[in-house]
Each structure stands twice: as structure tokens, then as C-alpha cells.
Design a protein around this motif. Sequence first.
Motif, mmCIF file in Angstrom:
data_model
loop_
_atom_site.group_PDB
_atom_site.id
_atom_site.type_symbol
_atom_site.label_atom_id
_atom_site.label_comp_id
_atom_site.label_asym_id
_atom_site.label_seq_id
_atom_site.Cartn_x
_atom_site.Cartn_y
_atom_site.Cartn_z
ATOM 1 N N PRO A 114 0.831 -1.215 0.000
ATOM 2 C CA PRO A 114 0.000 0.000 0.000
ATOM 3 C C PRO A 114 0.858 1.254 0.000
ATOM 4 O O PRO A 114 1.962 1.282 0.562
ATOM 5 N N VAL A 115 0.356 2.289 -0.644
ATOM 6 C CA VAL A 115 1.101 3.545 -0.748
ATOM 7 C C VAL A 115 1.392 4.130 0.625
ATOM 8 O O VAL A 115 2.448 4.737 0.856
ATOM 9 N N SER A 116 0.506 3.906 1.558
ATOM 10 C CA SER A 116 0.692 4.462 2.905
ATOM 11 C C SER A 116 1.901 3.867 3.611
ATOM 12 O O SER A 116 2.442 4.464 4.550
ATOM 13 N N ALA A 117 2.323 2.659 3.162
ATOM 14 C CA ALA A 117 3.463 2.008 3.824
ATOM 15 C C ALA A 117 4.799 2.408 3.206
ATOM 16 O O ALA A 117 5.858 2.070 3.723
ATOM 17 N N VAL A 118 4.775 3.136 2.097
ATOM 18 C CA VAL A 118 6.010 3.532 1.421
ATOM 19 C C VAL A 118 6.616 4.737 2.121
ATOM 20 O O VAL A 118 5.929 5.713 2.413
ATOM 21 N N LYS A 119 7.915 4.665 2.401
ATOM 22 C CA LYS A 119 8.614 5.755 3.066
ATOM 23 C C LYS A 119 9.740 6.260 2.174
ATOM 24 O O LYS A 119 10.422 5.481 1.497
ATOM 25 N N ALA A 120 9.940 7.518 2.158
ATOM 26 C CA ALA A 120 11.007 8.126 1.361
ATOM 27 C C ALA A 120 12.366 7.841 1.982
ATOM 28 O O ALA A 120 12.519 7.830 3.210
ATOM 29 N N LEU A 121 13.361 7.553 1.150
ATOM 30 C CA LEU A 121 14.705 7.299 1.638
ATOM 31 C C LEU A 121 15.364 8.609 2.067
ATOM 32 O O LEU A 121 15.170 9.654 1.447
ATOM 33 N N ASP A 122 16.141 8.506 3.130
ATOM 34 C CA ASP A 122 16.863 9.669 3.611
ATOM 35 C C ASP A 122 18.145 9.826 2.802
ATOM 36 O O ASP A 122 19.085 9.046 2.941
ATOM 37 N N MET A 123 18.194 10.792 1.912
ATOM 38 C CA MET A 123 19.339 11.011 1.039
ATOM 39 C C MET A 123 20.333 12.015 1.596
ATOM 40 O O MET A 123 21.340 12.323 0.950
ATOM 41 N N SER A 124 20.057 12.512 2.786
ATOM 42 C CA SER A 124 20.908 13.574 3.330
ATOM 43 C C SER A 124 22.320 13.092 3.641
ATOM 44 O O SER A 124 23.280 13.853 3.579
#
Length: 222
Positions: free
Chosen positions: A45-55
Motif C-alpha cells: 500500500p502507498v501508505s506504507a512507502v517511506k522516502a529514503l533519507d538522502m541527506s
Amino acid sequence: MAGAGSYLRSTQAFPSKTTLTPADALPVADADATAATGNAKPGIPVSAVKALDMSGLKIMSVRDNPELRDLMASNWLRMQAANSAAATDVPDNAPQNIYATVKVNGKVVATLYNAGSSAMTNDAAGKVGDWQDPPGLLGPDLAQWRAELFAKAVGGTVEKAPTAITQSEWKPRQTISTDYTRAQLDAAFEAMMAERQTAIAQRYAGYSTPHESSGGSTDFNA
């Protein structure tokens, strides 16, 4: 008994039995959950997708990685040497490199080459079997030794070829060096990068972006 040689077995009455499925054995709530799971769509589900921390990521050029840079340069140098050798060297088993042939009843059953390599028919190979070359024997001397061995095994004769050379005339193939100086590696890396830039430029040579005074236009034709 019902006639000679035959055996009659009476039919037994068995009580009726109900067959249960795995779903029947589950509680009602579990069965409902199983049905819901079966109807659910696959995927995340889209709600379970998290953005990767690219910092914390850092882009590093190959130039800043000495080990990778030298590895790429070494591979490039070996490839260049191999391509050069393939374009100029004559194969050991070329007709102009034949040292001798072994014949049985006028038929060639084995061919020996100046570098010492050999080729033979399946029948001749079966008669020769396994053998061990004398240590340190190379070139025409090895070809002569093998020719005599093969001829004896198959009952044939050795016929020297007009293209045969002597041991002193034979020059072993030079091995490709894998030890490169710092200057060679640096020059190879720069040449490799220049080749890539040229290839990229040629790849996109079909794309043009003309700008006309009467309104800008872009041509995306490949």
C-alpha cells in the motif's frame, strides 16, 4: 465360493462420512479473514512507502576512488593489448604454422604445429590415449616429440611440412603484462574517459536543439 477359481467378496457397508475442508476447521472469524486475504490485491500500500533519507549520501567520482580507478585502467590496458594481439598475431593452428603431419595409409590423422600444439582425429586420439609432455619442452622440439609419439601409437609415419621451423627460429608468444606503472595507469584512465566522452557525443549526435529568432523550437528526432 461361486464357481471354480473365482472368489466373491461381499460388499461391506461403511458409515457415511463428511469431508471437511481447511476452511471448515477454522473459526468463523478466521475463515472470514482468510477470505478477505484471498480477495486482497497484491502489492504494498502507498501508505506504507517511506522516502529514503538522502541527506547522508555523497556522490563520489571514480577519480576520487584510487582502487576502482586503477582497476578500470588495468582492465582497459589488458583489453587494448589483447585486441592488438588478435589483430596482428597469426594463430598457432594456422596453415602457415604447420610443423608436420602423421599419416596412416596416406591419410592425415594428426597435425603438429610449430608452437607444439596438435590436432588429431578421434580414432587416432583413442589409440594415443593420455600422455605427459616432457617438462620444459616447447615449440618445434615439442612438435617433433609429439609427432613421433603419435606415429608410433597409430602405426603411421611422420611427414615434415615445408612450413616447419627450427627451435632457434621459433619465438614464443609474449605474455600480456599485468604490472603497470603509475604513469601508465593514469594515462590509461584518461584515455578511457576520453573514449567514453567520444562515445556519448556520438550517441547524441542525432539530437539537435536549434533556436530560431522567430520563436524557439526543439527537434527531438533521433
